[in-house]
Design a protein around this motif. Structure first.
Motif, mmCIF file in Angstrom:
data_model
loop_
_atom_site.group_PDB
_atom_site.id
_atom_site.type_symbol
_atom_site.label_atom_id
_atom_site.label_comp_id
_atom_site.label_asym_id
_atom_site.label_seq_id
_atom_site.Cartn_x
_atom_site.Cartn_y
_atom_site.Cartn_z
ATOM 1 N N ILE A 119 0.838 -1.206 0.000
ATOM 2 C CA ILE A 119 0.000 0.000 0.000
ATOM 3 C C ILE A 119 0.872 1.256 0.000
ATOM 4 C CG2 ILE A 119 -1.651 1.340 1.360
ATOM 5 C CD1 ILE A 119 -2.828 -1.318 2.339
ATOM 6 N N SER B 283 0.165 8.697 -5.607
ATOM 7 C CA SER B 283 -0.543 9.717 -4.832
ATOM 8 C C SER B 283 0.304 10.972 -4.679
ATOM 9 C CB SER B 283 -0.927 9.182 -3.446
ATOM 10 O OG SER B 283 -1.498 10.204 -2.652
ATOM 11 N N ARG C 95 -2.197 9.884 3.234
ATOM 12 C CA ARG C 95 -3.161 8.858 2.829
ATOM 13 C C ARG C 95 -2.800 7.482 3.375
ATOM 14 N NH1 ARG C 95 -4.664 10.646 -3.420
ATOM 15 N NH2 ARG C 95 -5.594 12.663 -2.846
ATOM 16 N N TRP D 11 -3.911 7.381 7.075
ATOM 17 C CA TRP D 11 -5.372 7.236 7.162
ATOM 18 C C TRP D 11 -5.795 5.814 6.826
ATOM 19 C CZ3 TRP D 11 -9.453 5.812 4.100
ATOM 20 C CH2 TRP D 11 -10.717 6.170 4.553
ATOM 21 N N THR D 12 -5.227 5.253 5.742
ATOM 22 C CA THR D 12 -5.582 3.892 5.323
ATOM 23 C C THR D 12 -5.143 2.862 6.359
ATOM 24 O OG1 THR D 12 -5.364 4.525 2.994
ATOM 25 C CG2 THR D 12 -5.317 2.169 3.492
ATOM 26 N N SER E 56 -7.199 2.950 9.573
ATOM 27 C CA SER E 56 -8.532 2.377 9.325
ATOM 28 C C SER E 56 -8.473 0.852 9.302
ATOM 29 C CB SER E 56 -9.091 2.904 8.004
ATOM 30 O OG SER E 56 -9.228 4.308 8.032
ATOM 31 N N LEU E 57 -7.469 0.303 8.613
ATOM 32 C CA LEU E 57 -7.340 -1.158 8.541
ATOM 33 C C LEU E 57 -6.999 -1.743 9.918
ATOM 34 C CD1 LEU E 57 -5.421 -1.549 5.158
ATOM 35 C CD2 LEU E 57 -7.834 -1.998 5.617
#
Length: 248
Positions: free
Chosen positions: A181, A189, A195, A198-199, A202-203
């Motif tokens: 990722i 990006s 980002r 944030w990703t 969240s995961l």
């Protein structure tokens, strides 16, 4: 009129004398402005126009993979020059400095840009693998310590305790997912570090749900949650810091 082509990941420094009175229009892809202090600036999309005179922008960068193109127009054609009152006085304009090829363009960083970008991706992947090994070691040692103080790590559905190597395998697998990722965001990006955080957060939050549904005793659930957080902290902090360093 000339065209500046920026291949994927390429960067071209802004020379004040060349951009004196020049106006640019993005005709393809996206172009990111690099600010005076090296911080990433706004990303300009197709048909966006801009002046660089007096802005302090020090470079143009292509944050994407495909070639971006900027049409550069200098008022006054070949005879125009910057007046002595302008800080660029005494230098020829972009129109005079460019080659005589009409509208064929200038390609910025055709090989070096790709090489630098590939080097950044490899560096990030290497840093991620080192962090993954550290996370695997940390979770395995933490699991061994928890087992030593009485946590059985037994899952009722399977009827067996989770073996210590299992913690290392699971940690390694999801660490590699995090590296993939991060590399993808660095490549495609404009704000990869933000980002990624944030990703990844969240995961991580989603990964905390299964221990509660496992049916294990309270000590095992708490230990599993702690192991998730240990691995996530090592990977997120390391990769986010590496992404920021590579986009500075």
């Amino acid at each position: 009129m000339r065209t500046l082509a920026l291949r994927g990941g390429a960067r071209v420094a802004v020379v004040a004398a060349e951009w004196c009175d020049a106006f640019g229009v993005v005709t393809r892809g996206r172009v990111q402005l690099e600010l005076r202090d090296g911080a990433p600036g706004p990303v300009l999309g197709r048909d966006a126009g801009f002046w660089l005179r007096g802005t302090g922008v020090r470079a143009l960068r292509n944050p994407g993979r495909r070639t971006a193109r900027v049409r550069i127009v200098t008022p006054g054609a070949r005879t125009a020059t910057c007046r002595s009152a302008h800080p660029c006085a005494g230098h020829r304009t972009m129109e005079d400095d460019m080659t005589s090829m009409n509208d064929t363009g200038l390609v910025a960083g055709p090989a070096s840009g790709r090489a630098r970008h590939a080097h950044r991706l490899r560096g990030l992947a290497g840093t991620g693998l080192v962090a993954a090994l550290a996370a695997m070691t940390a979770t395995t040692l933490a699991a061994a310590l928890a087992r030593a103080v009485g946590v059985d790590f037994e899952i009722p559905d399977g009827g067996e305790a989770i073996p210590l190597p299992g913690f290392a395998v699971v940690t390694g697998f999801f660490s590699v997912v995090g590296i993939v990722i991060a590399v993808a965001l660095l490549r495609w990006s404009a704000r990869p570090a933000e980002r990624f955080v944030w990703t990844a957060v969240s995961l991580t939050a989603i990964s905390l749900v299964p221990p509660f549904l496992s049916g294990a005793n309270a000590a095992t659930v708490i230990a599993l949650l702690g192991l998730h957080l240990v691995a996530a902290t090592v990977m997120i902090v390391t990769l986010a810091r590496s992404l920021r360093a590579r986009t500075a």
